[in-house]
Write a protein that holds these residues in place. Structure first.
Motif, mmCIF file in Angstrom:
data_model
loop_
_atom_site.group_PDB
_atom_site.id
_atom_site.type_symbol
_atom_site.label_atom_id
_atom_site.label_comp_id
_atom_site.label_asym_id
_atom_site.label_seq_id
_atom_site.Cartn_x
_atom_site.Cartn_y
_atom_site.Cartn_z
ATOM 1 N N GLY A 151 -3.064 -25.863 -0.889
ATOM 2 C CA GLY A 151 -3.937 -24.388 -0.873
ATOM 3 C C GLY A 151 -4.111 -23.765 -2.294
ATOM 4 O O GLY A 151 -3.720 -24.661 -3.180
ATOM 5 N N VAL A 152 -4.555 -22.744 -2.500
ATOM 6 C CA VAL A 152 -4.586 -22.031 -3.890
ATOM 7 C C VAL A 152 -4.198 -20.853 -3.902
ATOM 8 O O VAL A 152 -3.579 -20.107 -2.910
ATOM 9 N N ASN A 153 -4.119 -20.063 -4.902
ATOM 10 C CA ASN A 153 -3.922 -18.789 -5.116
ATOM 11 C C ASN A 153 -5.094 -17.793 -5.074
ATOM 12 O O ASN A 153 -5.885 -17.600 -6.119
ATOM 13 N N SER A 154 -5.685 -17.156 -3.893
ATOM 14 C CA SER A 154 -6.705 -16.469 -4.003
ATOM 15 C C SER A 154 -6.733 -15.408 -2.933
ATOM 16 O O SER A 154 -7.122 -15.571 -1.786
ATOM 17 N N ARG A 155 -5.828 -14.330 -3.341
ATOM 18 C CA ARG A 155 -5.717 -13.177 -2.612
ATOM 19 C C ARG A 155 -6.345 -12.072 -3.071
ATOM 20 O O ARG A 155 -6.467 -11.766 -4.406
ATOM 21 N N LEU A 156 -7.037 -11.301 -2.206
ATOM 22 C CA LEU A 156 -7.774 -10.051 -2.278
ATOM 23 C C LEU A 156 -6.671 -9.014 -3.052
ATOM 24 O O LEU A 156 -5.421 -8.911 -2.538
ATOM 25 N N ASP A 157 -6.830 -8.586 -4.063
ATOM 26 C CA ASP A 157 -5.877 -7.619 -4.966
ATOM 27 C C ASP A 157 -5.805 -6.271 -4.215
ATOM 28 O O ASP A 157 -6.904 -5.713 -3.619
ATOM 29 N N GLU A 158 -4.646 -5.953 -4.036
ATOM 30 C CA GLU A 158 -4.186 -4.873 -3.295
ATOM 31 C C GLU A 158 -4.980 -3.526 -3.626
ATOM 32 O O GLU A 158 -5.243 -2.682 -3.061
ATOM 33 N N LEU A 159 -5.044 -3.314 -5.247
ATOM 34 C CA LEU A 159 -5.813 -2.130 -5.633
ATOM 35 C C LEU A 159 -7.330 -2.222 -5.236
ATOM 36 O O LEU A 159 -7.697 -1.398 -5.141
ATOM 37 N N GLN A 160 -7.840 -3.522 -5.422
ATOM 38 C CA GLN A 160 -9.084 -3.506 -5.044
ATOM 39 C C GLN A 160 -9.390 -3.277 -3.701
ATOM 40 O O GLN A 160 -10.360 -2.556 -3.242
ATOM 41 N N ALA A 161 -8.297 -3.759 -2.992
ATOM 42 C CA ALA A 161 -8.644 -3.497 -1.432
ATOM 43 C C ALA A 161 -8.597 -1.710 -1.202
ATOM 44 O O ALA A 161 -9.182 -1.423 -0.128
ATOM 45 N N ALA A 162 -7.610 -1.476 -1.915
ATOM 46 C CA ALA A 162 -7.545 0.157 -1.880
ATOM 47 C C ALA A 162 -8.854 1.105 -2.188
ATOM 48 O O ALA A 162 -9.355 1.742 -1.462
ATOM 49 N N PHE A 163 -9.690 0.536 -3.414
ATOM 50 C CA PHE A 163 -10.753 0.886 -3.761
ATOM 51 C C PHE A 163 -11.847 0.776 -2.625
ATOM 52 O O PHE A 163 -12.841 1.571 -2.205
ATOM 53 N N LEU A 164 -12.048 -0.661 -2.159
ATOM 54 C CA LEU A 164 -12.929 -0.829 -1.016
ATOM 55 C C LEU A 164 -12.655 -0.029 0.286
ATOM 56 O O LEU A 164 -13.679 0.435 1.127
ATOM 57 N N ASN A 165 -11.306 0.493 0.607
ATOM 58 C CA ASN A 165 -11.076 1.318 1.683
ATOM 59 C C ASN A 165 -11.753 2.786 1.592
ATOM 60 O O ASN A 165 -12.119 3.354 2.434
ATOM 61 N N VAL A 166 -11.879 3.011 0.180
ATOM 62 C CA VAL A 166 -12.356 4.463 -0.097
ATOM 63 C C VAL A 166 -13.948 4.403 0.061
ATOM 64 O O VAL A 166 -14.494 5.095 0.808
ATOM 65 N N LYS A 167 -14.714 3.024 -0.185
ATOM 66 C CA LYS A 167 -16.035 3.067 -0.282
ATOM 67 C C LYS A 167 -16.485 2.601 1.061
ATOM 68 O O LYS A 167 -17.849 3.187 1.320
ATOM 69 N N LEU A 168 -15.991 1.839 1.654
ATOM 70 C CA LEU A 168 -16.479 1.326 3.104
ATOM 71 C C LEU A 168 -17.236 2.305 3.854
ATOM 72 O O LEU A 168 -18.254 1.837 4.555
ATOM 73 N N PRO A 169 -16.438 3.358 4.145
ATOM 74 C CA PRO A 169 -16.820 4.396 5.181
ATOM 75 C C PRO A 169 -18.430 4.961 4.770
ATOM 76 O O PRO A 169 -19.162 5.342 5.625
ATOM 77 N N HIS A 170 -18.643 4.698 3.494
ATOM 78 C CA HIS A 170 -20.095 5.170 2.934
ATOM 79 C C HIS A 170 -21.078 4.255 2.739
ATOM 80 O O HIS A 170 -22.159 4.499 2.507
ATOM 81 N N LEU A 171 -20.736 2.986 3.314
ATOM 82 C CA LEU A 171 -21.630 1.844 3.032
ATOM 83 C C LEU A 171 -22.970 2.037 3.770
ATOM 84 O O LEU A 171 -24.060 1.822 3.184
ATOM 85 N N ASP A 172 -22.906 2.403 5.009
ATOM 86 C CA ASP A 172 -23.896 2.408 5.852
ATOM 87 C C ASP A 172 -25.164 3.658 5.225
ATOM 88 O O ASP A 172 -26.434 3.243 5.334
ATOM 89 N N ALA A 173 -24.508 4.556 4.825
ATOM 90 C CA ALA A 173 -25.266 5.681 4.327
ATOM 91 C C ALA A 173 -26.023 5.379 2.988
ATOM 92 O O ALA A 173 -27.086 5.452 2.702
#
Length: 368
Positions: free
Chosen positions: A232-254
């Protein structure tokens, strides 16, 4: 100056929530594959109407891990051929090569810039095992037709959705066998419609076996710590970037709706016979990651717009088969692809644009 993309302005509305998420992640002391990643994987899978989402390091890795996952499952093997549009961003092709597979380039439709389904079958050989459909500039490829060709020829379909977050197509009723969807690779590069504050990516799928393999491959090939099942490889979504994406995802459709609204104005109000506007059928199949026009005098038009304080970008100036890295392909000829690369120019289009800026872009183009 009207910037092509002002990320500071786009992300300003989320700054307080970002600060709260930063503190939450710091306080948790769990920085790798923690609760934020799990939450985002659940949320994004639901958003995409799919069963599984696996967060990875970036969009390129998402594609590579899909291919390598299918190799582990015996659905692909090294040396197999993968159909891919010739005009895609080179990352799509590099991912195929990275997995020790063979890219087979197919011309796009000039109208949509996406893979031409009518040209796929003539490129299929005994070694063809998959089609990589790329949703370029935010517009979905013609998936009903592509899926039908794939079904008739027993081919896998993978979707490079790096530019199409939130775009959806209606599956024709007589093709209900495709309703389960294909496996998709997403990028959360900062400039994407759903952009992180650094690199990030995801594999989205309804294939439980593939999801399990990709989840293992991204973490050194280990499902249980210190026990390695795959190379395998080391390719994990960063915890902090996931946190930022959790903030932005609810606004994506708008935000995608804002992009479509700007696109509608551009399409209806730009009136200049020196400019070819993009095709759109007004459905949800386009999220206008980019608004790409064509002109025979690109350098002149770009200089004119810059003189009028409008920044533009070329997506992309050099086709993959003309790149130095792929020198064995340099003599190949793909006339439609080359025409696209020689003529395209991307205008500013993002949710941060003001009405005055949109008015100015339209007026300036009409005066060209």
């Amino acid at each position: 100056m009207i910037p092509f993309l002002d990320l500071k302005k786009i992300n300003a509305q989320y700054e307080t929530a970002f600060q709260d998420k930063l503190k939450s992640v710091l306080d948790s002391s769990w920085y790798i594959l923690g609760n934020e990643v799990k939450e985002f994987e659940t949320n994004f899978a639901q958003f995409c109407k799919s069963e599984y989402c696996i967060g990875v390091g970036n969009g390129f890795d998402a594609l590579v891990l899909i291919f390598k996952g299918y190799i582990q499952l015996g659905k692909l093997q090294k040396g197999d051929e993968v159909i891919v549009p010739a005009n895609t961003y080179i990352a799509s092709i590099l991912a195929i090569l990275e997995a020790d597979l063979v890219p087979v380039l197919v011309e796009p439709k000039l109208e949509t810039y996406n893979l031409n389904p009518d040209l796929i079958e003539e490129k299929i050989t005994s070694k063809t095992r998959a089609i990589l459909a790329v949703h370029l500039y935010g517009q979905l490829a013609e998936m009903n037709q592509i899926n039908e060709v794939a079904f008739a020829n027993d081919l896998l379909v993978i979707e490079d959705a790096a530019q199409s977050h939130g775009a959806f197509f209606e599956v024709e009723s007589q093709k209900s066998k495709f309703e389960s969807g294909n496996t998709q690779a997403y990028s959360f590069y900062p400039g994407k419609n759903l952009g992180a504050l650094g690199d990030g990516g995801a594999v989205v799928t309804n294939d439980e076996e593939l999801a399990k393999v990709v989840s293992t491959l991204r973490n050194y090939g280990s499902e249980t710590k210190y026990y390695t099942d795959y190379i395998g490889v080391n390719s994990r979504l960063d915890e902090l970037q996931a946190a930022f994406l959790n903030v932005k995802l609810p606004h994506l459709d708008a935000e995608n709706d804002k992009r479509r609204a700007i696109a509608k104005r551009y399409l209806s109000e730009i009136k200049n016979d020196k400019v070819v506007l993009p095709f759109w059928d007004l459905s949800t199949n386009h999220v206008f990651h980019l608004f790409v026009i064509r002109t025979k005098n690109r350098a002149e038009l770009q200089a004119y717009l810059l003189k009028n304080r409008i920044e533009t970008v070329i997506h992309y100036p050099i086709p993959a088969h003309k790149q130095k890295a792929l020198k064995n392909w340099n003599e190949w000829s793909f006339p439609i692809t080359e025409k696209i690369h020689n003529e395209v120019l991307s205008l500013p289009l993002n949710p941060a644009l003001t009405m005055e800026e949109i008015d100015f872009v339209i007026a300036t183009l009409n005066n060209y």
